[in-house]
Scaffold this motif. Structure first.
Motif, PDB file in Angstrom:
ATOM      1  N   ASN A 355      10.239 -59.162 -48.224  1.00  0.00           N
ATOM      2  CA  ASN A 355      11.200 -59.216 -47.128  1.00  0.00           C
ATOM      3  C   ASN A 355      10.614 -58.540 -45.891  1.00  0.00           C
ATOM      4  O   ASN A 355      10.341 -57.335 -45.915  1.00  0.00           O
ATOM      5  CB  ASN A 355      12.503 -58.521 -47.532  1.00  0.00           C
ATOM      6  N   PRO A 357      10.194 -56.644 -42.338  1.00  0.00           N
ATOM      7  CA  PRO A 357      11.032 -55.750 -41.533  1.00  0.00           C
ATOM      8  C   PRO A 357      11.636 -56.516 -40.356  1.00  0.00           C
ATOM      9  O   PRO A 357      11.075 -57.516 -39.891  1.00  0.00           O
ATOM     10  CB  PRO A 357      10.049 -54.680 -41.042  1.00  0.00           C
ATOM     11  N   VAL A 369      11.915 -50.920 -34.882  1.00  0.00           N
ATOM     12  CA  VAL A 369      12.353 -51.324 -36.216  1.00  0.00           C
ATOM     13  C   VAL A 369      13.859 -51.113 -36.342  1.00  0.00           C
ATOM     14  O   VAL A 369      14.368 -50.010 -36.135  1.00  0.00           O
ATOM     15  CB  VAL A 369      11.618 -50.518 -37.304  1.00  0.00           C
ATOM     16  N   ASP A 371      15.508 -52.608 -39.247  1.00  0.00           N
ATOM     17  CA  ASP A 371      15.659 -52.513 -40.696  1.00  0.00           C
ATOM     18  C   ASP A 371      14.279 -52.677 -41.323  1.00  0.00           C
ATOM     19  O   ASP A 371      13.565 -53.632 -41.001  1.00  0.00           O
ATOM     20  CB  ASP A 371      16.603 -53.609 -41.212  1.00  0.00           C
ATOM     21  N   GLY A 372      13.904 -51.743 -42.175  1.00  0.00           N
ATOM     22  CA  GLY A 372      12.597 -51.839 -42.817  1.00  0.00           C
ATOM     23  C   GLY A 372      11.638 -50.752 -42.380  1.00  0.00           C
ATOM     24  O   GLY A 372      10.421 -50.952 -42.377  1.00  0.00           O
ATOM     25  N   THR A 374      10.833 -48.121 -43.952  1.00  0.00           N
ATOM     26  CA  THR A 374       9.977 -47.757 -45.087  1.00  0.00           C
ATOM     27  C   THR A 374       8.814 -48.728 -45.214  1.00  0.00           C
ATOM     28  O   THR A 374       7.673 -48.331 -45.473  1.00  0.00           O
ATOM     29  CB  THR A 374      10.799 -47.744 -46.390  1.00  0.00           C
ATOM     30  N   ARG A 375       9.094 -50.018 -45.020  1.00  0.00           N
ATOM     31  CA  ARG A 375       8.032 -51.025 -45.125  1.00  0.00           C
ATOM     32  C   ARG A 375       6.983 -50.846 -44.027  1.00  0.00           C
ATOM     33  O   ARG A 375       5.781 -50.902 -44.292  1.00  0.00           O
ATOM     34  CB  ARG A 375       8.643 -52.430 -45.049  1.00  0.00           C
ATOM     35  N   THR A 376       7.431 -50.641 -42.784  1.00  0.00           N
ATOM     36  CA  THR A 376       6.452 -50.484 -41.707  1.00  0.00           C
ATOM     37  C   THR A 376       5.640 -49.201 -41.884  1.00  0.00           C
ATOM     38  O   THR A 376       4.441 -49.173 -41.587  1.00  0.00           O
ATOM     39  CB  THR A 376       7.149 -50.482 -40.336  1.00  0.00           C
ATOM     40  N   ARG A 538      19.232 -63.236 -41.693  1.00  0.00           N
ATOM     41  CA  ARG A 538      18.222 -62.355 -42.291  1.00  0.00           C
ATOM     42  C   ARG A 538      17.290 -63.171 -43.174  1.00  0.00           C
ATOM     43  O   ARG A 538      17.726 -63.967 -44.011  1.00  0.00           O
ATOM     44  CB  ARG A 538      18.921 -61.279 -43.130  1.00  0.00           C
TER      45      ARG A 538
END
Length: 587
Positions: A355, A357, A369, A371-372, A374-376, A538
């Protein structure tokens, strides 16, 4: 002439700095908003370049590091013609700006001009023409040399060198070539290879076709000229800096070579007048590539490349996804480093991103950012130069909810003592039914409703930044207790839902604009777990291989890869849209 198009935010803006033909301008205007502004001073260019996505130059406008620095929105620089010495390639690469040119377009024109100069030297054509115009008949003294059987030494066997060889063979000349490095393709050519020393010693004519680089600067100097035959001629249609002009003039004056033909010079147009006026030098004003055919072909080539670049960058024609530089991605909230470590390990093991960000592009070209985070953060921790993100905007229905924090598994008195002892905040006890209004009226950070019924409005102490105070508060109770997020604002209901609840923290309802302004202007982040952006459409289960994102391939190539990947998914029916709300249960 300038071409005006109706403003369209999806159309790139392109600045033409050096004139190209009107039909080619119109060709570009069908795909972009085009302005043609020639003869700009350096300061004028710096002032307007932030407004453009791309620029087209020829050999006049210099694209310096300063120009590139001011080109905040530049995605591409196009050179109509060959040779990129007027563009700071290092600066462009640092900003991940695509640089294109059209080296093939003028190869034939330069080769034809080279052969024209060669013939003029061999048959002394300029002197013959001059003598005729002066009323003389100098037939007996204007004896030239033939080309049949003569040796032509070509220094640099790229596109132009090959075209020269084709034409010289038609005159029956023997071709020898000096090319560094020697490529497999060169070995298939019907030419004799030689090092530079042997080529200079063997050739009746030497023609230069190398780019101007550090290693080719003054590659033909006094030492090399001394190796040439006394009857040999030198031709330069490459770049002025590859030839030592003072050494050439001395060699001609001292009859150590027969003559030279030049189309390029060390300083243009402030050229060495003594050199070009010498009777055994033929000089032309850098016009080897200047034919209508070549200019048109060069302009068409770079315009076609620009059109392709912007079509491929615009992957949001299928889905609002884009590959972006990670150093331009900025969070709006703090992260949990433990979660980042876990995700980074999983990304390394799986090699796939499910998924993407969600980000919003800011006015200064960064990506905040939504949402996301943590991913970035995991991307950065793993050293990814680029990441795939989903672009969102308020115009497309972007919304924002504010989470409330349910604090559990800590004694109420202990929690109060913890909060009351924090250095950046002060607590003010208020009536429960007035807490919401007072938080709004006095710009409180939040209010805390303890399980024993007491309610406290939280303020930042004088001189303390509001986000610093809010982060200190949330970090303290997250460290000391267990925290759940909720949208439920009914305390009675929450007590039933969370039997171990010690308190609920109610935050103001933030807006998208407030979050952006607070984060981007101050460089400070919101605490983790307060904001929840509502993103229409999304994108989930992208499931892309992260190998491409980790590679050192340029940004435009990665966007082209993403574009084709989405086209492939679309062609297989692999993109589906669900309009209804969805509940996701943790596995």
């Amino acid at each position: 002439m300038p071409t005006t198009q109706a403003q369209d935010s999806r159309r790139p803006r392109i600045l033409i700095c050096d004139a190209i033909s009107e039909p080619v301008v119109n060709m570009l205007a069908a795909h972009a908003e085009v302005d043609q502004k020639t003869n700009l001073t350096h300061d004028e260019l710096l002032k307007i370049i932030p407004n453009y996505d791309a620029m087209i130059v020829r050999g006049i406008t210099k694209v310096t590091a300063d120009v590139i620095k001011h080109g905040l929105n530049l995605k591409a620089i196009a050179r109509s013609g060959a040779g990129l010495e007027h563009i700071d390639l290092v600066a462009a690469q640092k900003q991940e700006i695509i640089v294109v040119d059209s080296p093939d377009a003028n190869a034939v024109a330069v080769a034809e001009h080279t052969m024209g100069l060669l013939l003029s030297l061999a048959r002394r054509l300029p002197r013959a023409d001059f003598s005729m115009k002066a009323g003389r008949w100098d037939k007996n003294i204007l004896v030239g040399t033939g080309l049949q059987g003569k040796t032509l030494g070509i220094v640099g066997f790229g596109r132009i060198g090959r075209q020269v060889a084709i034409r010289a063979r038609a005159f029956g000349m023997k071709i020898i070539v000096n090319q560094v490095p020697i490529t497999p393709e060169l070995l298939l050519e019907e030419v004799d290879l030689a090092d530079l020393v042997d080529l200079l010693q063997m050739s009746d004519f030497v023609t230069l076709h190398v780019p101007l680089r550090k290693e080719t600067h003054n590659m033909i100097g006094a030492e090399q000229l001394a190796m040439m035959k006394q009857t040999a001629f030198l031709i330069n249609t490459a770049r002025g800096g590859v030839l030592d002009e003072d050494a050439l003039l001395a060699a001609i004056k001292e009859d150590r070579i027969a003559g030279a033909a030049l189309d390029v010079y060390v300083r243009e147009p402030d050229i060495n007048q003594e050199l070009v006026k010498h009777e055994r030098v033929i000089a032309t004003p850098h016009i080897a590539a200047s034919t209508e055919d070549a200019n048109q072909a060069a302009a068409i080539s770079v315009v076609e490349q620009l059109i392709e670049i912007f079509e491929e960058i615009g992957v949001d024609t299928i889905l609002p996804l884009r590959v972006v530089p990670m150093d331009k991605v900025v969070p709006h909230e703090h992260i949990d480093q433990k979660r980042v470590n876990r995700l980074a390990n999983r990304l390394q093991q799986d090699g796939r991103l499910s998924n993407p960000p969600v980000v919003m592009e800011t006015d200064d070209g960064r990506y905040m950012v939504l949402d996301g985070a943590t991913r970035t953060a995991a991307f950065r921790q793993l050293g990814y130069p680029h990441g795939v993100v989903q672009l969102a905007s308020p115009e497309e229905g972007l919304g924002l909810h504010t989470w409330f924090h349910v604090i559990q598994q800590i004694d109420v008195k202990q929690l109060f003592a913890l909060m009351n002892g924090l250095s950046n905040i002060k607590l003010e006890q208020v009536e429960a039914e007035k807490a919401d209004d007072l938080m709004f009226e006095y710009a409180g950070l939040c209010y805390i409703h303890f399980a024993d019924g007491r309610v406290f409005l939280v303020h930042a102490k004088p001189g303390v930044n509001r986000l610093d105070a809010l982060n200190q508060l949330t970090a303290a109770y997250i460290e000391a207790a267990h925290v759940d997020r909720t949208l439920n604002d009914n305390v009675i209901s929450l007590k039933l839902e969370y039997p171990e609840m010690a308190a609920v923290v109610f935050f103001p309802e933030y807006t998208v604009a407030q979050v952006m302004q607070s984060t981007l202007s101050s460089g400070r982040y919101f605490p983790a777990g307060i904001t929840r952006f509502i993103i229409p459409g999304r994108i989930l289960r992208l499931n892309i291989d992260t190998e491409m994102l980790q590679s050192d391939k340029p940004l435009w190539e990665k966007n082209r890869w993403l574009h084709h990947l989405l086209l492939e998914k679309q062609g297989k029916g692999g993109i589906r849209f669900y309009a209804e709300p969805v509940f996701l249960l943790d596995e």
